[in-house]
Write an enzyme that holds these catalytic residues in place. Sequence first.
Site, PDB file in Angstrom:
ATOM      1  N   GLY A 168      -5.225   7.864   5.462  1.00 14.64           N
ATOM      2  CA  GLY A 168      -4.261   8.875   5.909  1.00 14.64           C
ATOM      3  C   GLY A 168      -3.165   8.990   5.228  1.00 14.64           C
TER       4      GLY A 168
ATOM      5  N   ARG B 122      -7.736  -3.122   9.662  1.00 12.72           N
ATOM      6  CA  ARG B 122      -6.792  -4.197  10.319  1.00 12.72           C
ATOM      7  C   ARG B 122      -7.438  -4.821  11.418  1.00 12.72           C
ATOM      8  NH1 ARG B 122      -2.501  -3.466   6.838  1.00 12.72           N
ATOM      9  NH2 ARG B 122      -1.956  -1.431   6.377  1.00 12.72           N
TER      10      ARG B 122
ATOM     11  N   GLN C 157       4.452   9.185   7.497  1.00 13.37           N
ATOM     12  CA  GLN C 157       3.712  10.028   6.557  1.00 13.37           C
ATOM     13  C   GLN C 157       3.924  11.547   6.793  1.00 13.37           C
ATOM     14  OE1 GLN C 157      -0.299   8.952   7.870  1.00 13.37           O
ATOM     15  NE2 GLN C 157      -0.212   7.132   7.151  1.00 13.37           N
TER      16      GLN C 157
ATOM     17  N   ARG D 135      -6.499   1.549  18.224  1.00  8.14           N
ATOM     18  CA  ARG D 135      -5.885   0.008  17.936  1.00  8.14           C
ATOM     19  C   ARG D 135      -5.786  -0.409  19.516  1.00  8.14           C
ATOM     20  NH1 ARG D 135      -3.128  -0.073  12.052  1.00  8.14           N
ATOM     21  NH2 ARG D 135      -5.310   0.123  10.732  1.00  8.14           N
TER      22      ARG D 135
ATOM     23  N   ARG E 228      -8.944  11.720  12.869  1.00  3.10           N
ATOM     24  CA  ARG E 228      -7.535  11.694  12.856  1.00  3.10           C
ATOM     25  C   ARG E 228      -6.880  12.918  12.787  1.00  3.10           C
ATOM     26  NH1 ARG E 228      -5.678   6.708   9.269  1.00  3.10           N
ATOM     27  NH2 ARG E 228      -3.578   7.011  10.624  1.00  3.10           N
TER      28      ARG E 228
ATOM     29  N   LYS F 111      -4.607   5.716  14.884  1.00  2.00           N
ATOM     30  CA  LYS F 111      -4.375   4.847  13.528  1.00  2.00           C
ATOM     31  C   LYS F 111      -5.877   5.023  12.984  1.00  2.00           C
ATOM     32  CE  LYS F 111      -0.229   4.409  13.122  1.00  2.00           C
ATOM     33  NZ  LYS F 111       0.442   4.830  12.141  1.00  2.00           N
TER      34      LYS F 111
ATOM     35  N   LYS G 264       0.767  -1.049  -0.193  1.00  2.00           N
ATOM     36  CA  LYS G 264      -0.022  -0.043  -0.085  1.00  2.00           C
ATOM     37  C   LYS G 264       0.803   1.155   0.065  1.00  2.00           C
ATOM     38  CE  LYS G 264      -2.610   0.759   3.469  1.00  2.00           C
ATOM     39  NZ  LYS G 264      -2.508   1.847   4.210  1.00  2.00           N
ATOM     40  N   SER G 265       1.691   1.387   0.911  1.00  2.00           N
ATOM     41  CA  SER G 265       2.562   2.483   0.855  1.00  2.00           C
ATOM     42  C   SER G 265       3.571   2.513  -0.516  1.00  2.00           C
ATOM     43  CB  SER G 265       3.894   2.317   2.136  1.00  2.00           C
ATOM     44  OG  SER G 265       3.180   2.105   3.208  1.00  2.00           O
TER      45      SER G 265
ATOM     46  N   ASP H 183       1.918  -1.181  11.809  1.00  2.00           N
ATOM     47  CA  ASP H 183       0.706  -1.617  11.462  1.00  2.00           C
ATOM     48  C   ASP H 183       0.306  -2.975  11.877  1.00  2.00           C
ATOM     49  OD1 ASP H 183       0.040   0.812  10.317  1.00  2.00           O
ATOM     50  OD2 ASP H 183       0.856   0.322   8.372  1.00  2.00           O
TER      51      ASP H 183
HETATM   52  C1  S3P Z   1       2.322   4.901   6.219  1.00  2.32           C
HETATM   53  C2  S3P Z   1       3.018   5.288   7.360  1.00  2.32           C
HETATM   54  C3  S3P Z   1       2.426   4.868   8.631  1.00  2.32           C
HETATM   55  C4  S3P Z   1       1.403   3.411   8.773  1.00  2.32           C
HETATM   56  C5  S3P Z   1       0.557   3.881   7.587  1.00  2.32           C
HETATM   57  C6  S3P Z   1       1.188   3.961   6.193  1.00  2.32           C
HETATM   58  C7  S3P Z   1       3.190   5.475   4.909  1.00  2.32           C
HETATM   59  O1  S3P Z   1       1.831   5.960   9.267  1.00  2.32           O
HETATM   60  O2  S3P Z   1       0.807   3.384   9.866  1.00  2.32           O
HETATM   61  O3  S3P Z   1      -0.261   2.793   7.140  1.00  2.32           O
HETATM   62  O4  S3P Z   1       2.784   4.842   4.196  1.00  2.32           O
HETATM   63  O5  S3P Z   1       3.879   6.315   5.075  1.00  2.32           O
HETATM   64  P1  S3P Z   1       2.500   6.950  10.130  1.00  2.32           P
HETATM   65  O6  S3P Z   1       3.248   7.936   9.521  1.00  2.32           O
HETATM   66  O7  S3P Z   1       1.273   7.896  10.976  1.00  2.32           O
HETATM   67  O8  S3P Z   1       3.203   6.376  11.256  1.00  2.32           O
END
Ligand code: S3P
Length: 442
Positions: free
Chosen positions: A100, A402, A175, A357, A128, A353, A27-28, A326
């Site tokens: 997010g 999740r 993020q 969680r 959030r 999140k 996903k990232s 995650d």
């Molecule tokens: C992500 C960073 C993480 C993770 C999210 C994806 C990303 O969040 O929990 O599912 O793709 O950069 P945080 O930056 O809030 O830790």
Amino acid sequence: MTDQSPSPRSFSAAAPLQGRIAIPGDKSISHRALMLSALAVGTSRVTGLLEGHDVLATAAAMRAMGAGIERRDGGEWVIDGVGVGGLLQPRAALDMGNSGTSTRLLMGLVASHPITATFVGDASLSGRPMGRVIDPLSAMGADITASPGGRLPLMVRGLAPAIPLSYRLPVASAQVKSAVLLAGLNTPGITEVIEPVPTRDHSERMLKGFGADLSVEADAGGTRHIRIRGEAELAPQTIVVPGDPSSAAFFIVAALIVPGSEVTIANVGLNPTRAGLVEVLKAMGGDIELIDARTVGGEPVADLRVRHSALKGIDVDPAVAPSMIDEFPILFVAAALAEGRTTTTGLDELRVKESDRLAVMATGLKAIGARVAESEDGLVIDGTGGNLLPGGAGIADHLDHRICMSFAIAGLASKAPVTIDDMAPVATSFPGFEALLESLRR
Ligand code: S3P
């Protein structure tokens, strides 16, 4: 995206899980592949893209800001970029759904373009905190009007040229890091992110891959200084997205806790900034074998062979948290089936999140008969030593994919069915989750 009718499902003690599966793309990495392709000059091609709702929200937003994004038969995505600085004013609010990552990274992109964008999302996303990106992006000159508490809906009015920034991350967040680096792409001079605790580095890897002038230096204490030179020109790429370790996690734990199981999961991304769960589960006695370790799309990847194991509780070092942030919900399920006590700390970030969680997992695990104590920043879990959990409870989805998947797997190790009130949220990150699970039960 949000108007489906609820789809409740029950899960209970299963026959051994057997077979070989491939999991969807990361996903990232998928979000970043779309964003950077949309900012390159020319045509990029992406295969293995995760086609979950979160990533589709990013695709729709980049289209709304001028990029050409098309899915070809066979699953290849073809993206015509607008060039850094070339994003267009979207004509309607950008609907981020549950995502997010889309929200925070795209806020970064908009912040240094001469455009204004409104971001909206579902009830989970609208709860959030966005202050963590609003602060640095405002310091770069963006004018951001948010709902009370720094939440969505919010409007970002970008500034071009923006003001370069040196920003020390107050929370370990990929993020936030990525939002600042992406804003830096169209900002004159050098934008710097100082990262005391390493988080996933997909943005850094991919920005370099697209030809951005980006350097990473670690000082003696391990703090990383990431610098990007702005007004970059990105060259189009061909990208292969590896499988998502955060999705593989559910099947790794399922195979570990369902007696008699042996499952091979192909093509799992094992970037060290993401691979904490595998290390922790091995330390708990999990039989997880890495096969054919290789590099795919600039990321380390392997197939994982996982066999049912007698897990033992451990104290999880909070330092590993960012590399499995995650994966804690599904780790808690593994801990509930282990022998002895598992202690986790330093997990305050889990409270912000898609749901809280820590609270949601503690409540749900207790409801299905696990022994769990919740502290401010972690859970302490006394496992069953491999015996089935009682089960027999309903779990609210909290619009959190999740949570849904974690309790589905917990159901496989429960006597009475565990019923998730709505499995629809799973489509944000793992379309086909239930079918894949079913394929291992035959
Ligand atoms: C992500 C960073 C993480 C993770 C999210 C994806 C990303 O969040 O929990 O599912 O793709 O950069 P945080 O930056 O809030 O830790």
